[in-house]
Design an enzyme around this catalytic site. Structure first.
Site, PDB file in Angstrom:
ATOM      1  N   ASP A  67      -5.197   5.502  -1.305  1.00  9.26           N
ATOM      2  CA  ASP A  67      -5.387   3.833  -0.895  1.00  9.26           C
ATOM      3  C   ASP A  67      -6.623   3.878  -0.243  1.00  9.26           C
ATOM      4  O   ASP A  67      -7.155   4.644   0.243  1.00  9.26           O
ATOM      5  CB  ASP A  67      -4.834   2.541  -1.014  1.00  9.26           C
ATOM      6  N   ASN A 136       6.589  -4.729   4.683  1.00 11.88           N
ATOM      7  CA  ASN A 136       6.831  -5.303   3.381  1.00 11.88           C
ATOM      8  C   ASN A 136       7.512  -4.622   2.498  1.00 11.88           C
ATOM      9  O   ASN A 136       8.219  -4.744   1.240  1.00 11.88           O
ATOM     10  CB  ASN A 136       6.625  -6.582   3.284  1.00 11.88           C
ATOM     11  N   HIS A 138       6.045  -1.776   1.130  1.00 10.84           N
ATOM     12  CA  HIS A 138       4.740  -1.676   0.310  1.00 10.84           C
ATOM     13  C   HIS A 138       4.953  -0.578   0.725  1.00 10.84           C
ATOM     14  O   HIS A 138       5.045   0.271   1.339  1.00 10.84           O
ATOM     15  CB  HIS A 138       3.533  -2.475   0.462  1.00 10.84           C
ATOM     16  N   GLU A 143       1.487  -3.752  -3.318  1.00 10.01           N
ATOM     17  CA  GLU A 143       2.808  -5.222  -2.261  1.00 10.01           C
ATOM     18  C   GLU A 143       3.644  -5.659  -2.668  1.00 10.01           C
ATOM     19  O   GLU A 143       3.713  -5.371  -4.679  1.00 10.01           O
ATOM     20  CB  GLU A 143       1.997  -6.443  -1.613  1.00 10.01           C
TER      21      GLU A 143
END
Ligand code: PGA
Length: 247
Positions: A67, A136, A138, A143
């Site tokens: 990313d 979280n 990811h 996400e």
């Protein structure tokens, strides 16, 4: 999923670097999927140590990063391009043309995403994908969502991710709100996956990733379906798994 528990962050980093080094030794023209963030920093340091001892060469290796922040120049010291240069690429004999990181300043993002996917396909797919995991759940910047996003795409970052990543910026306001990320299908097509997690703050998400249901609300849970995943943890990140075993 194969779960390997290292004593601490140092041992985790050594084990991860050894796995990457073995991959390059066995297949010098490996296509490596690489990750950024705090967790793999020790892995890259250890990999450099192995490289400096003359045990591995990156001369034929090809890399694709997971990313990149949207809107940041390569030269920005918070870009993932900059991170990779500092932590690995500028220290090894990798060919510049073999380094791939999504272009956070691409004019046509849609085109950039399609192009990134086609470059991965043209390289023959990813042999070994290194992953971290967000608090979280990811992976890359996929996400929690109501659906799995398949291919490389533009993402709006979660509040939790912005808050977590603000430790690298002067203030949370400076954290870009969007990023380009490989999709879940892109990641799942990797032949092997090595996921790293360190520290107590990752313990709960690791427990849920391994034992919870597979859901886009916890993107890493999809890795339960991959045939060749190593989850490499330090004792703190594995602490809830230990509780599970003894209860
Ligand atoms: P971290 O990030 O290694 O900095 O904890 C992991 C991630 O967000 O994927």
């Amino acid at each position: 999923m194969r779960i390997v528990v290292a004593r601490d962050y140092e041992e985790l980093s050594k084990k991860a670097a050894n796995i990457l080094a073995s991959q390059i030794t066995l297949k010098p023209d490996s296509v490596l999927g690489l990750a950024t963030g705090a967790t793999p920093v020790g892995t890259y340091m250890e990999l450099l140590r192995i490289y400096n001892e003359g045990d591995i060469s990156f001369s034929e290796a090809v890399t694709f990063n997971l990313d990149e922040y949207y809107g940041l120049d390569k030269e920005n010291n918070q870009s993932y391009y900059y991170f990779m240069m500092e932590h690995l690429f500028k220290h090894v004999n990798i060919k510049h043309k073999n380094i791939h990181i999504p272009d956070g300043r691409a004019k046509d993002i849609q085109e950039e995403c399609i192009h990134y996917e086609s470059k991965i396909a043209k390289a023959g797919g990813i042999d070994l994908q290194l992953l971290g995991i967000g608090r979280n759940g990811h992976i890359g910047f996929n996400e929690p969502d109501v659906k799995f996003e398949a291919e490389t795409h533009l993402v709006t970052l979660d509040e939790d991710t912005i808050e977590a990543n603000s430790r690298f910026f002067i203030s949370p306001e400076e954290v870009p709100k969007q990023a380009i990320s490989m999709g879940i299908k892109t990641i799942m097509h990797s032949k092997k996956i090595l996921l790293l997690a360190s520290g107590e703050e990752k313990a709960e998400i690791i427990y849920n990733m391994i034992y919870g249901k597979i859901t886009p609300e916890l993107p890493a849970s999809v890795l339960q379906l991959h045939p060749d995943v190593i989850v490499l943890l330090d004792e703190e990140a594995a602490s809830m798994l230990n509780k599970n075993r003894t209860s």
